[in-house]
Design a protein around this motif. Structure first.
Motif, mmCIF file in Angstrom:
data_model
loop_
_atom_site.group_PDB
_atom_site.id
_atom_site.type_symbol
_atom_site.label_atom_id
_atom_site.label_comp_id
_atom_site.label_asym_id
_atom_site.label_seq_id
_atom_site.Cartn_x
_atom_site.Cartn_y
_atom_site.Cartn_z
ATOM 1 N N ARG A 98 0.838 -1.214 0.000
ATOM 2 C CA ARG A 98 0.000 0.000 0.000
ATOM 3 C C ARG A 98 0.868 1.258 0.000
ATOM 4 O O ARG A 98 0.577 2.225 -0.703
ATOM 5 C CB ARG A 98 -0.940 -0.009 1.198
ATOM 6 N N ALA A 101 2.283 1.852 -3.416
ATOM 7 C CA ALA A 101 1.271 2.434 -4.301
ATOM 8 C C ALA A 101 1.096 3.924 -4.008
ATOM 9 O O ALA A 101 1.019 4.739 -4.937
ATOM 10 C CB ALA A 101 -0.050 1.686 -4.146
ATOM 11 N N LEU A 143 3.735 -4.311 -8.492
ATOM 12 C CA LEU A 143 2.383 -4.015 -8.013
ATOM 13 C C LEU A 143 1.425 -4.242 -9.173
ATOM 14 O O LEU A 143 1.696 -3.823 -10.292
ATOM 15 C CB LEU A 143 2.285 -2.571 -7.540
ATOM 16 N N GLY A 147 -3.671 -1.786 -8.194
ATOM 17 C CA GLY A 147 -3.246 -1.419 -6.851
ATOM 18 C C GLY A 147 -2.663 -2.616 -6.125
ATOM 19 O O GLY A 147 -2.490 -3.673 -6.689
#
Length: 149
Positions: A98, A101, A143, A147
């Motif tokens: 995360r 991203a 990735l 996402g």
């Protein structure tokens, strides 16, 4: 998996993180005749994005990240032994995805000793070995377009 949170580390967390990394990696260092270098840890603490993993309000691990121009690296992921094999490692790696991203980094990278059981976790999460240098596996995972996994 038990509930977990990830918070930015404070200067007061440095001793916990160093002790945890020192203790968890002791067998790997011993088998390779690597001497712990407190100055190296201190320098890395100043330059990495250091996070504390908490479970039910108690510090149980650390996640240390380093942003590169083209990727985010997990430089250290350590959990207290009593909290290993409970899903927190996978949760922490997903948090790193995360963060990658958020930073616009297309790849997450890490390094692991070949015999480290965490290697299986990383492979399950989509990491592949891209190099082996000096007895250390360099792993990476792109990735997905939508996402983080």
């Amino acid at each position: 998996m038990e509930p977990a949170t990830l918070r930015p580390a404070t200067p007061a967390d440095r001793a916990f993180a160093e002790r945890l990394s020192h203790d968890n990696m002791a067998a790997y260092r011993t088998s390779r005749s690597i001497v712990w270098d407190p100055a190296r840890f201190e320098a890395s603490w100043a330059s990495f994005d250091n996070r504390v993993i908490e479970s039910q309000g108690v510090a149980v691990g650390v996640l240390r990240l380093h942003a590169l121009p083209d990727a985010l690296e997990i430089r250290d992921l350590q959990l207290l032994p009593a909290y290993q094999s409970r899903g927190l490692g996978a949760w922490a790696v997903r948090q790193a995805f995360r963060r990658a991203a958020e930073l616009g980094k297309p790849e997450l990278r890490l390094r692991v000793f070949p015999e480290n059981p965490a290697r299986r976790l990383y492979e399950r999460l989509g990491f592949a070995v891209v190099a082996e240098l000096d007895g250390v596996l360099h792993m990476a995972c792109k990735l997905p377009p939508g996402g983080p996994p």
